[in-house]
Design a protein around this motif. Structure first.
Motif, mmCIF file in Angstrom:
data_model
loop_
_atom_site.group_PDB
_atom_site.id
_atom_site.type_symbol
_atom_site.label_atom_id
_atom_site.label_comp_id
_atom_site.label_asym_id
_atom_site.label_seq_id
_atom_site.Cartn_x
_atom_site.Cartn_y
_atom_site.Cartn_z
ATOM 1 N N THR A 50 0.958 -1.118 -0.061
ATOM 2 C CA THR A 50 -0.039 -0.025 -0.089
ATOM 3 C C THR A 50 0.758 1.331 -0.102
ATOM 4 O OG1 THR A 50 -0.145 -0.105 2.601
ATOM 5 C CG2 THR A 50 -1.742 -1.003 1.367
ATOM 6 N N VAL A 51 0.374 2.313 -0.739
ATOM 7 C CA VAL A 51 1.146 3.693 -0.427
ATOM 8 C C VAL A 51 -0.258 4.525 -0.589
ATOM 9 C CG1 VAL A 51 1.160 3.641 -3.021
ATOM 10 C CG2 VAL A 51 2.639 4.871 -1.769
ATOM 11 N N SER A 52 0.259 5.887 0.053
ATOM 12 C CA SER A 52 -0.841 6.943 0.245
ATOM 13 C C SER A 52 -0.163 8.131 -0.838
ATOM 14 C CB SER A 52 -1.055 7.319 1.594
ATOM 15 O OG SER A 52 -1.763 8.393 1.447
ATOM 16 N N TYR A 53 -1.022 8.508 -1.699
ATOM 17 C CA TYR A 53 -0.851 9.889 -2.489
ATOM 18 C C TYR A 53 -1.348 11.009 -2.067
ATOM 19 C CZ TYR A 53 2.191 6.972 -5.377
ATOM 20 O OH TYR A 53 3.194 6.062 -5.749
ATOM 21 N N GLY A 54 -2.390 10.813 -0.997
ATOM 22 C CA GLY A 54 -3.067 11.870 -0.527
ATOM 23 C C GLY A 54 -3.815 12.569 -1.705
ATOM 24 N N GLU A 55 -3.520 13.917 -1.618
ATOM 25 C CA GLU A 55 -4.060 14.856 -2.572
ATOM 26 C C GLU A 55 -3.377 14.792 -3.945
ATOM 27 O OE1 GLU A 55 -3.729 19.122 -1.273
ATOM 28 O OE2 GLU A 55 -4.643 17.828 0.350
ATOM 29 N N GLU A 56 -2.035 14.370 -3.636
ATOM 30 C CA GLU A 56 -1.140 14.849 -5.007
ATOM 31 C C GLU A 56 -1.209 14.453 -6.306
ATOM 32 O OE1 GLU A 56 2.647 12.963 -3.424
ATOM 33 O OE2 GLU A 56 2.524 13.773 -1.482
ATOM 34 N N ARG A 57 -2.064 13.253 -6.612
ATOM 35 C CA ARG A 57 -2.419 12.786 -7.869
ATOM 36 C C ARG A 57 -3.899 12.659 -8.149
ATOM 37 N NH1 ARG A 57 1.696 7.699 -8.534
ATOM 38 N NH2 ARG A 57 3.807 8.620 -8.404
ATOM 39 N N PRO A 58 -4.541 14.066 -8.344
ATOM 40 C CA PRO A 58 -5.950 13.737 -8.834
ATOM 41 C C PRO A 58 -6.146 13.208 -10.292
ATOM 42 C CG PRO A 58 -5.143 15.986 -8.811
ATOM 43 C CD PRO A 58 -4.194 15.301 -8.406
ATOM 44 N N VAL A 59 -7.397 12.580 -10.095
ATOM 45 C CA VAL A 59 -7.868 12.242 -11.520
ATOM 46 C C VAL A 59 -8.506 13.225 -12.275
ATOM 47 C CG1 VAL A 59 -9.543 10.509 -12.783
ATOM 48 C CG2 VAL A 59 -8.213 9.704 -10.882
ATOM 49 N N ASP A 60 -9.263 14.046 -11.482
ATOM 50 C CA ASP A 60 -9.967 15.332 -11.864
ATOM 51 C C ASP A 60 -9.592 16.522 -11.120
ATOM 52 O OD1 ASP A 60 -11.951 16.929 -12.748
ATOM 53 O OD2 ASP A 60 -13.543 15.473 -12.645
ATOM 54 N N PRO A 61 -9.132 17.305 -11.882
ATOM 55 C CA PRO A 61 -8.698 18.775 -11.076
ATOM 56 C C PRO A 61 -9.746 19.582 -10.707
ATOM 57 C CG PRO A 61 -8.076 18.718 -13.475
ATOM 58 C CD PRO A 61 -8.640 17.353 -13.277
ATOM 59 N N GLY A 62 -10.901 19.185 -11.232
ATOM 60 C CA GLY A 62 -12.203 20.070 -10.861
ATOM 61 C C GLY A 62 -12.246 20.625 -9.334
ATOM 62 N N GLN A 63 -12.968 21.395 -8.990
ATOM 63 C CA GLN A 63 -13.386 21.848 -7.722
ATOM 64 C C GLN A 63 -14.723 21.950 -7.624
ATOM 65 O OE1 GLN A 63 -11.058 22.934 -5.407
ATOM 66 N NE2 GLN A 63 -9.742 21.915 -6.666
#
Length: 187
Positions: A158-171
């Motif tokens: 397992t590895v965590s990327y948190g918010e670093e690699r979003p699939v969708d950059p939308g807000q």
């Protein structure tokens, strides 16, 4: 018996012998030649037919192998591209996530030589540290479910990327929902 008698006697044995020898040799040559040619032609035709059958079987086997490889690649691609999604601020597996993990578990059982890494991801709300921890809990939650299905823990990292690699950059909520996921990578 005189000279004439001996000549007649010799002619009586020699002439039929010559006729018999010449007549038999011509027949043997004429009969044997077509048989030999026919045998050679039959052998060549049989070899050619056997070679065509072998080539056809090889082509059939190659087509089956290509189809199997395409199906395998398709299933592998689905395994990698199907994510487990989570609710906001949660690492709990809902029924949909459990169904996805059951399918992944079956595939992993069928492919015992495959090892995976589960990546935990979050949306960009919250601090970097909090999202890394939440991503780790999400990845560990998916791993624990697979281990409970009988997949050896040694095959799963397992590895965590948190918010670093979003699939969708939308807000917006739809983009954030796509980013709250556990993704699988075959290693």
């Amino acid at each position: 018996m005189g000279k004439k008698g001996w000549v007649l006697l010799a002619l009586l044995f020699v002439v039929p012998g010559l006729l018999f020898t010449t007549a038999c040799s011509k027949k043997a040559v004429k009969e044997d030649a077509p048989k030999a040619e026919a045998t050679v032609d039959d052998d060549a035709a049989a070899r050619e037919a056997a070679e065509k059958a072998r080539q056809a079987e090889l082509a059939r086997q190659k087509a089956l192998e290509e189809e199997r490889l395409l199906q395998e690649a398709s299933v592998r691609e689905k395994f990698v591209n199907e994510h487990v999604y989570f609710a906001f601020d949660s690492a709990v597996l809902d029924m949909m996530a459990q169904d996805v993990l059951k399918n992944k578990g079956m595939w992993l059982k069928e492919n015992a030589d495959v090892n995976v890494t589960i990546e935990g991801h979050c949306d960009d709300r919250g601090t970097v540290e909090y999202n890394l921890a939440l991503g780790d809990r999400r990845a560990e939650s998916a791993k624990a479910y697979l281990v409970n299905l009988g997949i050896p823990a040694s095959r799963i990292e397992t590895v965590s990327y948190g918010e670093e690699r979003p699939v969708d950059p939308g807000q917006n909520e739809a983009a954030w929902a796509r980013n709250r996921r556990a993704a699988f990578v075959i290693r």
